[in-house]
Design an enzyme around this catalytic site. Sequence first.
Site, short mmCIF file in Angstrom:
data_model
loop_
_atom_site.label_atom_id
_atom_site.label_comp_id
_atom_site.label_asym_id
_atom_site.label_seq_id
_atom_site.Cartn_x
_atom_site.Cartn_y
_atom_site.Cartn_z
N ARG A 1 33.35 43.92 16.42
CA ARG A 1 33.77 42.75 16.86
C ARG A 1 35.56 43.61 17.65
O ARG A 1 35.89 43.40 17.48
CB ARG A 1 34.15 42.12 15.56
CG ARG A 1 32.37 40.95 16.63
CD ARG A 1 32.54 40.04 15.71
NE ARG A 1 34.10 39.45 15.57
CZ ARG A 1 34.67 38.32 16.10
NH1 ARG A 1 34.01 37.96 17.65
NH2 ARG A 1 35.62 38.62 15.73
N CYS B 1 27.61 36.61 17.29
CA CYS B 1 27.97 37.52 15.95
C CYS B 1 27.23 36.78 14.84
O CYS B 1 27.64 35.62 14.90
CB CYS B 1 29.30 37.49 15.36
SG CYS B 1 29.40 38.33 13.84
N ARG C 1 27.33 51.03 8.23
CA ARG C 1 28.86 50.32 8.84
C ARG C 1 29.12 50.32 8.11
O ARG C 1 30.83 50.93 8.58
CB ARG C 1 28.42 49.04 9.22
CG ARG C 1 27.69 49.47 10.87
CD ARG C 1 27.83 47.61 11.24
NE ARG C 1 28.68 47.44 11.69
CZ ARG C 1 29.22 45.88 12.01
NH1 ARG C 1 28.40 45.02 11.56
NH2 ARG C 1 30.45 45.43 11.97
N ARG D 1 32.67 33.19 15.84
CA ARG D 1 34.21 34.51 15.82
C ARG D 1 34.74 34.53 16.88
O ARG D 1 34.79 36.23 17.57
CB ARG D 1 34.23 35.73 15.32
CG ARG D 1 33.21 35.62 14.13
CD ARG D 1 31.99 36.71 13.15
NE ARG D 1 33.64 37.56 12.18
CZ ARG D 1 33.52 39.19 11.86
NH1 ARG D 1 32.04 39.57 11.75
NH2 ARG D 1 34.43 39.29 10.77
N ASP E 1 34.31 38.68 2.11
CA ASP E 1 33.47 39.63 2.05
C ASP E 1 33.26 40.25 0.81
O ASP E 1 32.36 40.81 0.99
CB ASP E 1 34.43 40.84 2.68
CG ASP E 1 34.53 40.61 4.33
OD1 ASP E 1 34.37 40.25 4.76
OD2 ASP E 1 35.33 41.80 4.63
N LYS F 1 37.41 50.86 4.87
CA LYS F 1 36.99 50.66 6.56
C LYS F 1 37.75 49.50 7.50
O LYS F 1 38.56 49.77 8.75
CB LYS F 1 35.26 49.27 6.91
CG LYS F 1 35.26 49.18 8.17
CD LYS F 1 34.03 48.94 8.12
CE LYS F 1 33.46 47.26 7.41
NZ LYS F 1 34.36 46.40 8.67
N ASN F 2 37.89 48.48 7.09
CA ASN F 2 38.97 46.92 7.46
C ASN F 2 40.44 47.74 7.99
O ASN F 2 40.76 46.76 8.56
CB ASN F 2 38.58 45.96 6.85
CG ASN F 2 37.43 45.48 7.03
OD1 ASN F 2 36.80 46.04 7.78
ND2 ASN F 2 37.19 43.87 6.22
N VAL G 1 36.00 30.56 5.08
CA VAL G 1 35.72 31.55 6.84
C VAL G 1 35.35 31.63 7.25
O VAL G 1 35.65 30.49 8.76
CB VAL G 1 36.99 32.61 6.33
CG1 VAL G 1 37.58 33.36 6.93
CG2 VAL G 1 37.43 32.77 4.74
#
Length: 416
Positions: free
Chosen positions: A91, A115, A395, A120, A303, A22-23, A325
């Site tokens: 985002r 968020c 998602r 963020r 993640d 996805k990223n 993070v």
Amino acid sequence: MDKIIIEGGKKLQGEVQISGAKNAALPIMVSALLTDGWNTFENIPDLVDIKTAKRLLKSLGVQMEGDGALKINASQIDNLEASYELVKTMRASILVLGPLVARMGRARVSLPGGCAIGARPVNLHIKALREMGAQVDLVDGYVEAKADRLKGAEIFFETVTVTGTENIMMAAALAKGKTVLKNAAKEPEVVNLAEVLNGMGARITGAGTDTIKIDGVEGLHSVTARVMPDRIEAGTFLIAAGITGGDVTVCGCDPEYLDALIAKLIDTGMEITSTEDRISAKRRGPIRSVDVRTAPFPGFPTDLQAQMMAYMTVAEGLSAIAETVFENRFMHVGELTRMGANIEIQGHTAMVKGVPRIKGAPVMATDLRASASLILAGLVAEGRTEINRVYHLDRGYQEIEKKFSALGADIRRVKV
Ligand code: UD1
């Protein structure tokens, strides 16, 4: 909204195919804005965030065909605004800012707003564009940026930002002169994007290190390129093998991008072997607790923090999980506790005291990876776990319940 229902206690066994990342897919799709002509991007995952990105690009006037092999043509861009409605659902929509200003000289992108996992902000994206000569104003909740032609600049990111690095790398590809990004994100997804941009004729070196150099060019051409495998999805299945005491092989992944996770999983007592594109993971003995500290790549990915925490809830001993993070990424703690986990938050660290077993419960999470952690907890819990707001999982995980079911989990989706 759909629910996922899990009857816990099954050991997972077998092979699972990893989908496109996805990223990586999101910035790569957006990079088409820098070109005219038909681009083809292969291995695009089937996810809600990808559908949102398609809606966003279509709203700008971009033409599109196909799904897994997605063709995108941005020769006609007739709208330069990314609406609040789209940006608030995803985002990463902020990624259109750099490419639109670079190619069209102007863009108006909604500010993402709050968020679930912290503030963020996008201040570093904006600061970098200003350093490249853009005029950027914040008007009515929108970032409004314009520049006749962006100019190359030396940019230092005071915090490592993944989409910030990607946004500015795309903008710099069409800027006049040389841009140097310092303290750039080293994430593999940044490297994948740089490869795609270079395939379009960009001149980028150093992606994957903390200094990226970009020699701006006059124009970019279309390309055919492939999205890398999803390292977070792969990591989630490896942790699933650990938590259930199973034996799972994840296929079609890049083991080299999972070093930080694999080292930790071995410390928990798992046996892990890899080939070029497969990782086999099994656990027979007890789960040893380990401490985890998230960090930008090549550190332990934020993640995968929630999924690792689910694993540690049933380990022997105490595990300290530090999140460095994002400041507020512990929403899964409350839900895991409702399932019987023993977790105490001390500032940015969750102290997880392993318990012999956790119990199924109705749970709900407010972000993607937190939801994945609840699935993992459900797989090992005694009895039934019902996960609500499956929207978050969709998602970022393609057919998650089908993949777990094929590995022997008792898991199903119920349409509500
Ligand atoms: C990306 C990933 C997300 C992952 C995260 C960290 C995508 C689409 N999403 O998100 O899955 O969890 O990287 O690996 O790739 N920051 C600022 N100012 C800025 C930008 C960021 O202060 O302008 C801060 C953030 O608040 C955060 C940290 O920098 O604390 C890292 O955020 P960033 O890397 O930008 O995350 P995303 O790119 O949004």
